[in-house]
Write an enzyme that holds these catalytic residues in place. Structure first.
Site, PDB file in Angstrom:
ATOM      1  N   ASP A   1     -28.908  40.257  27.322  1.00 57.80           N
ATOM      2  CA  ASP A   1     -28.659  41.516  27.986  1.00 57.80           C
ATOM      3  C   ASP A   1     -27.344  42.066  27.440  1.00 57.80           C
ATOM      4  O   ASP A   1     -26.622  41.399  26.689  1.00 57.80           O
ATOM      5  CB  ASP A   1     -28.628  41.327  29.516  1.00 57.80           C
ATOM      6  CG  ASP A   1     -28.886  42.638  30.231  1.00 57.80           C
ATOM      7  OD1 ASP A   1     -29.286  42.623  31.396  1.00 57.80           O
ATOM      8  OD2 ASP A   1     -28.719  43.710  29.599  1.00 57.80           O
TER       9      ASP A   1
HETATM   10  C1  GLC Z   1     -28.376  46.790  30.891  1.00 61.50           C
HETATM   11  C2  GLC Z   1     -29.432  46.175  31.766  1.00 61.50           C
HETATM   12  C3  GLC Z   1     -30.728  45.890  31.058  1.00 61.50           C
HETATM   13  C4  GLC Z   1     -30.954  46.921  29.977  1.00 61.50           C
HETATM   14  C5  GLC Z   1     -29.870  46.715  28.938  1.00 61.50           C
HETATM   15  C6  GLC Z   1     -29.969  47.749  27.806  1.00 61.50           C
HETATM   16  O1  GLC Z   1     -27.121  46.227  31.185  1.00 61.50           O
HETATM   17  O2  GLC Z   1     -29.072  44.994  32.477  1.00 61.50           O
HETATM   18  O3  GLC Z   1     -31.770  45.911  32.049  1.00 61.50           O
HETATM   19  O4  GLC Z   1     -32.228  46.769  29.397  1.00 61.50           O
HETATM   20  O5  GLC Z   1     -28.565  46.775  29.491  1.00 61.50           O
HETATM   21  O6  GLC Z   1     -29.740  49.012  28.300  1.00 61.50           O
END
Ligand code: GLC
Length: 734
Positions: A263
């Protein structure tokens, strides 16, 4: 590309080029101007000449834009390996559907699958290759902001939706209408202690496996091509550096061989987690644990090479991760066509086309849950209606993940009602937030400027306009950024200024219909005490106003059911229907009331329970009948009820099958949803609804940690919601 050619390409790569494939940046590194920041936009700190070695970007879209980026990138790429384009497409791309928690209330996986298919079509022609979706985190705590992104509290239902969404996105891998699915957030991100965002997760292995892992497994079994690691710890180790979760469980036990992506910034965050001292150790821990791509930090880019060259890291970890990324690109056909589905003409034809918007409208009326109706709804078009409140004519109806929505295209509540009603007026009635609100938006630190309208002036105007109304429709709710990522709340009631509006209007003694817009279950006791009808609208997306009007005027008979319990108060959180009995169950314990599992200041039961929802019809159930009272490994029991529509209005009932294992080698939930069926009934029509019960439905993680069933007594329930007591016992003899 043939696998042999791919291996040749792989073997031609330098170590730097292999590491580059493991780096994900945002589009602005490639001269894209409209980048949507979906995480902390801190300085990535990557070496400029490594930017054109990175393997993927996130959250930039548009056929022409992405074609240009791909062209510029390939021009500068020695080995001509196309870039992957990924994005957060959670509840629709440009045609935005109700938020996922609302979609979860449809109890209709086929409908939810179609939302993914439409999102995939719009995204594919816009040049996107991968979506960071479905989010299948099980959630039971309304304080957590991302409940809006989940489908709710039930294991069985979440597994159905996980499968449906992956199949909807990926289809037959047709470049013009499919995108790769990245299931998230693996794992158990939805169980943070105290419901606080990014907080620790504390679960026993049995609860993790029985309750929180099945929906990710359902996505993996459905063939999702990527998995995203979650920010949280499991068993004291952040998942992004957790070998037991990413390798032993995901790759070895589940045999997942796709790409694992962190993430946003999660690899670098191993440092503040306190499991590594510096970014070099973070890179080592994450790559050895099995995390292939580093999203939006330079941890891999700045450290992996030195780790290998100094003998601290076996190059095989980089080789296997790089090969998985190349295989994903090859699977998506990027070597043959780096643009994949990007097509400007198709964008014009499909983005928000009438067909997609009409379907989105249907999803709205199938996800709004009718919580109360004192025979007020449906309304007739000749009644004089006042639509009042901060969502009366507000186009911010798509929730916090609608990063590609066109607000100008959103149908507001007033827009929708005035199309179908003959006498509809509207006024704001109150600000959206209390004066002392400290809400930060996704603008990172910018506080939402409270509406600059004076609450008293708005209230007086509303009271004046309401004098002339036959029915008052009060639109109440959270700000969209009071839920979503970073949107945890310690208080789940509506702003005081909105309750003040509702109570003032109540003094007029006119029928009140309250429409609730929220990204979570709210504590609605005061709304219930001051309304004749309540419709939970979630954040309904681009077609919100029309879909809601279809219900208000009776064009559609509501059929949605709650996929998450609505607490009586935040003090009950986390709460879910499938809890354990305890040694002193409040309703059946032999002890005096004081000494049972209960609160002294509120009931144990939620305000509205899982599976609950009203219709304009009135459905009644016969007693449940079983074809047999003994289940073995070689037979099935059929459980039957007759459902009757005891009204003049055709409607759809969502019949639910629950099972309880009365005695297990470990404690077992008092109910578990094991089947759903929708049945359409004409006025006064009856139909038999049956469910087959087989031994495999009774399996769980036993005391010996084996996933299996156990002999003994069980109870089957069939009813309208999780509070049903319509039951019959049976025995399993293996
Ligand atoms: C964010 C979220 C995740 C998302 C990623 C990219 O922090 O936790 O769900 O897909 O970053 O945007």
């Amino acid at each position: 590309m043939e696998q042999t050619k791919l291996v040749e390409l792989f073997n031609s790569l330098t170590l730097d080029e292999k590491i580059g494939q493991l780096v994900q940046l945002s589009g602005n590194f490639f001269e894209s101007n409209d980048v949507i920041p979906t995480g902390p936009v801190s300085k990535v700190g990557i070496d400029e000449n490594k930017v054109y070695q990175s393997g993927s970007i996130l959250n930039t879209s548009g056929a022409k834009q992405l074609k240009d980026i791909q062209d510029r990138y390939l021009e500068k790429s020695d080995k001509k390996i196309p870039m992957l384009f990924m994005a957060d497409i959670i509840n629709g791309f440009k045609t935005v559907f109700p938020i996922s928690l609302g979609l979860g209330c449809s109890f209709d996986p086929e409908m939810v699958k179609k939302t993914a298919q439409i999102a995939a079509k719009e995204a594919a022609v816009s040049g996107i290759h991968v979506t960071f979706s479905p989010m299948v985190d099980l959630v039971r705590d309304a304080r957590w902001g991302r409940v809006m992104e989940s489908n709710g509290e039930d294991v069985y239902l979440n597994c159905l939706y996980a499968k449906a969404m992956v199949e909807g996105y990926q289809g037959d891998n047709d470049p013009s209408s499919s995108i790769a699915s990245c299931v998230k957030h693996f794992a158990a991100y939805g169980a943070p202690v105290a419901g606080r965002e990014y907080n620790t997760v504390e679960l026993s292995e049995r609860t993790l496996r029985d309750q929180y892992l099945p929906s990710y497994k359902a996505a993996v079994d459905a063939g999702c091509k990527l998995v995203m690691t979650s920010f949280n710890t499991i068993n004291g180790i952040p998942v992004t550096g957790n070998k037991e979760i990413l390798r032993d469980l995901l790759r070895d036990e589940w045999e997942f061989n796709g790409v694992v992506i962190s993430d946003h910034s999660a690899i670098k965050e191993l440092i503040p987690h306190g499991v590594v001292e510096d970014s070099k150790a973070a890179a080592k821990l994450a790559i050895e644990a099995g995390c292939d791509i580093d999203m939006m930090t330079s941890t891999y880019s700045n450290n992996l090479k030195e780790l290998v060259e100094s003998g601290q890291l076996d190059k095989k970890f980089i080789d296997e991760a790089c090969m998985r990324v190349l295989e994903l690109k090859n699977d998506l056909g990027l070597f043959e066509n780096p643009y994949r589905g990007a097509d400007e003409e198709a964008e014009k034809k499909y983005i928000m086309c009438d067909e997609f918007r009409q379907f989105a409208r249907e999803t709205v009326s199938k996800t709004c849950v009718l919580l109360k109706n004192n025979s007020i709804l449906p309304l007739n078009k000749n009644q004089k209606l006042l639509v009042v409140g901060p969502y009366a004519n507000n186009n911010n109806l798509s929730g916090s993940w609608s990063i590609n929505v066109d607000p100008e295209k959103v149908i507001t509540v007033y827009d929708g009602l005035k199309k179908q009603g003959n006498h509809v007026s509207h006024t704001n009635g109150s600000p959206l937030l209390d004066e002392d609100s400290k809400l930060d938006t996704f603008g990172y630190g910018k506080t939402v400027k409270n509406d600059n309208e004076d609450a008293q002036t708005l209230l007086e105007e509303a009271m004046n306009q309401a004098q002339d109304a036959d029915v008052i429709i009060v639109t109440l709710g959270e700000h969209p950024h009071q839920s979503g990522e970073g949107g945890a709340r310690g208080d789940i009631t509506l702003p005081k200024v909105q309750i003040e509006l509702l109570k003032s209007l109540r003094t007029l003694n006119k029928p009140i219909v309250s429409l609730i817009f929220s990204g979570r279950p709210l504590a609605l006791k005061e709304v219930d005490e001051n309304s004749d009808a309540i419709l939970q609208c979630w954040f309904p997306g681009t077609e919100g106003g029309d879909g809601i009007a279809d219900i208000i005027f009776g064009k559609v008979n509501p059929s949605a059911r709650l996929s998450m319990s609505f607490p009586y108060s935040v003090g009950q959180c986390p709460i879910s229907y499938n809890e354990f009995s305890t040694g002193r169950p409040a309703k059946t314990s032999t002890h005096s009331k004081r000494f049972t599992s209960r609160y002294t200041d509120m009931p144990n039961d939620p305000y509205y329970c899982f599976g609950y929802g009203l219709s304009y019809s009135n459905f009644t159930y016969s007693n449940i009948q079983l074809s047999d009272n003994t289940l073995t490994l070689n037979n099935k029991i059929t459980a039957r009820v007759t459902v009757t529509n005891d009204s003049e209005i055709e409607g759809t009932e969502t019949v639910q099958l629950y099972i309880r294992d009365l005695v297990g080698s470990v404690v077992r939930p008092v109910k578990e949803l094991k089947g759903i069926q929708k049945v359409l009934l004409k006025p006064h029509e009856s139909k038999e609804v049956s469910f087959d019960i087989s031994e495999d439905m009774l399996r769980f993680i036993r005391r010996d940690m084996k996933f299996d069933s156990e002999d003994g007594q069980f109870v089957a329930f069939i009813g309208h919601d999780s509070s049903t007591e319509n039951q019959q016992q049976f025995v399993l003899i293996k």
